[in-house]
Write an enzyme that holds these catalytic residues in place. Sequence first.
Site, PDB file in Angstrom:
ATOM      1  N   THR A  44       0.821  -1.206   0.000  1.00 56.44           N
ATOM      2  CA  THR A  44       0.000   0.000   0.000  1.00 56.44           C
ATOM      3  C   THR A  44       0.858   1.260   0.000  1.00 56.44           C
ATOM      4  OG1 THR A  44      -1.622  -1.269   1.266  1.00 56.44           O
ATOM      5  CG2 THR A  44      -1.974   1.095   1.146  1.00 56.44           C
ATOM      6  N   TYR A 132       5.404 -12.000   5.191  1.00 55.69           N
ATOM      7  CA  TYR A 132       4.303 -11.458   4.406  1.00 55.69           C
ATOM      8  C   TYR A 132       4.058 -12.352   3.198  1.00 55.69           C
ATOM      9  CZ  TYR A 132       1.754  -7.875   1.622  1.00 55.69           C
ATOM     10  OH  TYR A 132       0.838  -7.193   0.867  1.00 55.69           O
ATOM     11  N   LYS A 160       1.731 -12.071   8.035  1.00 53.85           N
ATOM     12  CA  LYS A 160       0.633 -11.381   7.363  1.00 53.85           C
ATOM     13  C   LYS A 160       0.183 -12.295   6.227  1.00 53.85           C
ATOM     14  CE  LYS A 160      -0.612  -7.310   4.652  1.00 53.85           C
ATOM     15  NZ  LYS A 160      -0.134  -6.085   3.967  1.00 53.85           N
ATOM     16  N   VAL A 202      -3.413  -6.541   9.118  1.00 57.34           N
ATOM     17  CA  VAL A 202      -2.633  -5.437   8.553  1.00 57.34           C
ATOM     18  C   VAL A 202      -3.509  -4.888   7.442  1.00 57.34           C
ATOM     19  CG1 VAL A 202      -0.508  -4.711   7.429  1.00 57.34           C
ATOM     20  CG2 VAL A 202      -0.447  -6.543   9.138  1.00 57.34           C
TER      21      VAL A 202
END
Length: 301
Positions: A44, A132, A160, A202
């Site tokens: 992001t 992640y 995540k 998250v």
Amino acid sequence: MLRGSFVALVTPFIDGELDLRTLRHLVEWQIREGTDGLVPCGTTGETPALSEREWRLVIETVIDQAAGRVPVIANTGTNSTAVSIERTRIARELGATAAMIVTPYYNRPQQDGILRHVVAIADAVDLPLVLYNVPGRTGVNLLPDTVVRLLDLATVIGVKESSGSLDQASELVLALEGRAAVLSGDDSLTLPIITVGGAGVVSVLANIVPAATRDLVHAALAGDLARARRLQHELFPLVRALFLETNPVPVKAAAELLGLCRSEVRLPLAPMSSTNRQRLSQALAGCPHTAARLAAATEVQ
């Protein structure tokens, strides 16, 4: 153990340059709204479009503004092990709480390659790691068995999980047996993942509704499923709208509509189409957690 609502921060730009002043305001607003932790320079945050200098400036600014009030998990993972080690070392020097390590993208390493990549980072830098997994972006899926193997070889405190599969998230929770936190990386699956044993999210959504995202997560973690479901239902149409186009294009457009920051993204990302921006605006107007702010921001404009 990681627990709660962590925001995957956008990186604000102004005329092609970092807007660090607005970034500080966003960090302050997130903390004031009750967000449990900050995750700068992830997907992001448009990390692939940042120079090394800009990446460091964003991490440094977020850590400085947070001033120890909430954890800062700095994304340091790249598709180069050597670069990831150096970035993790810098994050540690700057005072990050932990480093987020994305599975190497484009290279498409085997599971053993991912394991060796993470272990090399852990051996080189004494900093807790959050893995992640986002196969839709990287082309490789981090399997639960690999995560279990990593727990014995590296200081992994969380994962995540952005595979989009509730089955995989459930398998991961069962495999880890509480040894590391499983955090949803998909806002639409936050509630289901918490109900099967996840520890939070998250979140992209938290960029524009941090308090509501936190409330949903905390209600679910506390076992107040009635409240969590209500919030899920209120936020779900907005979550869908935030992914009408490639993240973070829609969430930055939403942030602009709400008067938080500019919608500017860097190439190769393009601005949101006018049709989808209108659909996004309608979702914001229909959400009880953004309608009033949207109306106020529209009056100012």
